[in-house]
Design a protein around this motif. Structure first.
Motif, short mmCIF file in Angstrom:
data_model
loop_
_atom_site.label_atom_id
_atom_site.label_comp_id
_atom_site.label_asym_id
_atom_site.label_seq_id
_atom_site.Cartn_x
_atom_site.Cartn_y
_atom_site.Cartn_z
N GLY A 24 0.81 -1.22 0.00
CA GLY A 24 0.00 0.00 0.00
C GLY A 24 0.84 1.26 0.00
O GLY A 24 0.44 2.28 -0.54
N GLY A 154 -2.22 4.69 1.53
CA GLY A 154 -3.25 3.79 1.00
C GLY A 154 -4.54 4.56 0.74
O GLY A 154 -4.70 5.71 1.16
N GLU A 155 -5.44 3.87 0.06
CA GLU A 155 -6.70 4.48 -0.38
C GLU A 155 -7.52 5.03 0.79
O GLU A 155 -8.17 6.07 0.67
CB GLU A 155 -7.51 3.41 -1.11
N ASP A 156 -7.47 4.34 1.94
CA ASP A 156 -8.29 4.76 3.09
C ASP A 156 -7.89 6.14 3.61
O ASP A 156 -8.63 6.77 4.35
CB ASP A 156 -8.19 3.73 4.22
N GLU A 158 -7.34 8.77 1.70
CA GLU A 158 -7.71 9.81 0.76
C GLU A 158 -8.51 10.96 1.41
O GLU A 158 -8.19 12.13 1.18
CB GLU A 158 -8.50 9.19 -0.40
N LEU A 186 -1.25 7.53 -4.65
CA LEU A 186 -1.85 6.21 -4.39
C LEU A 186 -1.07 5.13 -5.15
O LEU A 186 -0.43 5.43 -6.15
CB LEU A 186 -3.30 6.21 -4.85
N ALA A 190 -4.41 -1.79 -8.69
CA ALA A 190 -5.66 -1.91 -7.92
C ALA A 190 -5.52 -2.88 -6.75
O ALA A 190 -6.06 -2.65 -5.67
CB ALA A 190 -6.80 -2.35 -8.83
N LEU A 193 -4.12 -1.19 -3.67
CA LEU A 193 -4.89 -0.13 -3.03
C LEU A 193 -5.43 -0.60 -1.70
O LEU A 193 -5.39 0.11 -0.71
CB LEU A 193 -6.06 0.29 -3.92
N ARG A 194 -5.99 -1.77 -1.70
CA ARG A 194 -6.49 -2.32 -0.44
C ARG A 194 -6.34 -3.83 -0.48
O ARG A 194 -7.20 -4.55 -0.97
CB ARG A 194 -7.97 -1.94 -0.25
#
Ligand code: TRP
Length: 364
Positions: A24, A154-156, A158, A186, A190, A193-194
């Motif tokens: 991540g 990581g995406e969380d 954002e 990021l 994909a 990302l998580r």
């Protein structure tokens, strides 16, 4: 002078770091640190933020500060190139947070999706600690104190970066151009990302017991890979299997490189071919897991070995952190000087202010 390019990111010390952290953000940070494209890199251990939802567990946070520092060094973060420090040792961050609080409304914080989910996960609904509720503001202080231009997360995260950008814009609008607006970076893949847990659940997390840690032994890694969640309907080798939601293939998306096929699975030219065979039927889970295990072992072994080396001299790690905190404080203090000046609360280093007051009072 062109604007400096500065990287900043951090992790909460609530456990050892796992491969979700690695794909991540951690792997990327090390690449960025070594790329020569950035003027400075700051990486920090967010112990004060960890305390916002672990206030009753200070020992856990204390124990994990060193674990995270070891994971950083093991992955290749290098104190000669990056400033590695501990959040709580930089009091300037509290002061900045206090001023930024004036620029954010309660309803804006309530709309932060990450805070919303975390409140649900922790059953805080009726009794949210104020410090927890406002941590996005303190995170904006973390970022802006070091004039970060680039935040690899990581995406969380954002919503946190978005909130920081809003604070910067509002600050600069009211008080004049002072702060640097950060950009999020990021993962480009994909799967990274998580990264799901080994049980296929959406998130790798210690409380779910579905993590592969960077410091796991070779046996632990193998056991975890062998018991990973795949396609529950793929019962016999000859059955067609599903790729979507199949954790083993998600991990391959995150970790597999072309040379891994040459080394461990020369019958297949690429991940696409492997996936196609699985979907057609005739490819067993154990074979794919064996391949993934080889890749994970190859990836994690050097990290584990470097960690063992660093573990031999723990006082040196604390000394490295202490020096990092010193450098970080100098940087944060310089930003705070600018902030105080912009906010007109710099009474004692502003000769003009005194002269102006003298004039005002002598005129009366
Ligand atoms: N919130 C981040 C996490 O949970 C940690 C963090 C704190 C952070 N302050 C930061 C990340 C500033 C990037 C920038 O992992």
């Amino acid at each position: 002078m062109a604007k400096e390019k500065i990287i900043l990111t951090g992790d909460r010390p609530t456990g050892r770091l796992h491969i979700g952290h690695y794909v991540g953000s951690l792997r990327r940070r090390v690449e960025l640190q070594n790329s020569g494209l950035y003027d400075k890199t700051f990486v920090f251990i967010a112990d004060a933020q960890a305390l916002t939802d672990n206030m009753e567990n200070p020992e856990k946070v204390r124990q994990n500060v060193i674990e995270v520092a070891l994971d950083y060094l093991a992955c290749g973060l290098d104190p000669a190139k990056s400033t590695i420090f501990i959040q709580s040792q930089i009091p300037e961050l509290c002061e900045l947070t206090f001023y930024y609080m004036d620029l954010v409304t309660v309803s804006r914080l309530q709309r932060n999706p990450t805070v919303k989910t975390e409140i649900q996960m922790r059953n805080f609904e009726t009794s949210i600690p104020v410090g927890f509720f406002t941590y996005p503001i303190s995170q904006a202080a973390d970022i802006t104190a070091f004039r970060a231009t680039t935040v690899p997360v990581g995406e969380d995260q954002e919503p946190m970066i978005e909130q920081a950008r809003e604070i910067v814009r509002r600050f600069n609008f009211i008080y004049g151009d002072t702060l640097v607006e950060p950009e999020i970076l990021l993962p480009d893949n994909a799967a990274c990302l998580r990264l799901p847990g080994t049980d296929g659940k959406a998130k790798m997390s210690k409380s779910l017991g579905n993590c592969i840690y960077l410091s796991d032994t070779a046996d632990e890694v193998q056991k975890k890979v062998k018991s990973m969640y795949t396609d529950p309907n793929h019962l016999r080798v000859q059955d067609p299997g599903k790729i979507e939601g199949n954790t083993v293939f998600t991990y391959l998306d995150a970790f597999c490189r072309p040379e891994h096929f040459e080394r461990y699975l020369p019958d297949y030219p690429s991940l696409e071919e492997l996936k196609a065979h699985y979907q057609r039927g005739g490819l067993g889970d154990m074979k794919v897991k064996g391949f993934l295990n080889n890749i994970m072992q190859e990836t994690l072994e050097p990290i584990r070995n470097r960690r063992k080396e660093f573990e031999k001299d723990i006082p040196a790690i604390y000394e490295m952190l202490r020096k990092g905190c010193e450098t970080a404080r100098e940087t944060a203090a310089a930003t705070l000087d600018d902030v105080r000046r912009a906010m007109k609360i710099n009474y004692f280093d502003d000769a003009e202010l005194i002269a102006e007051q003298v004039k005002k009072f002598s005129a009366e």
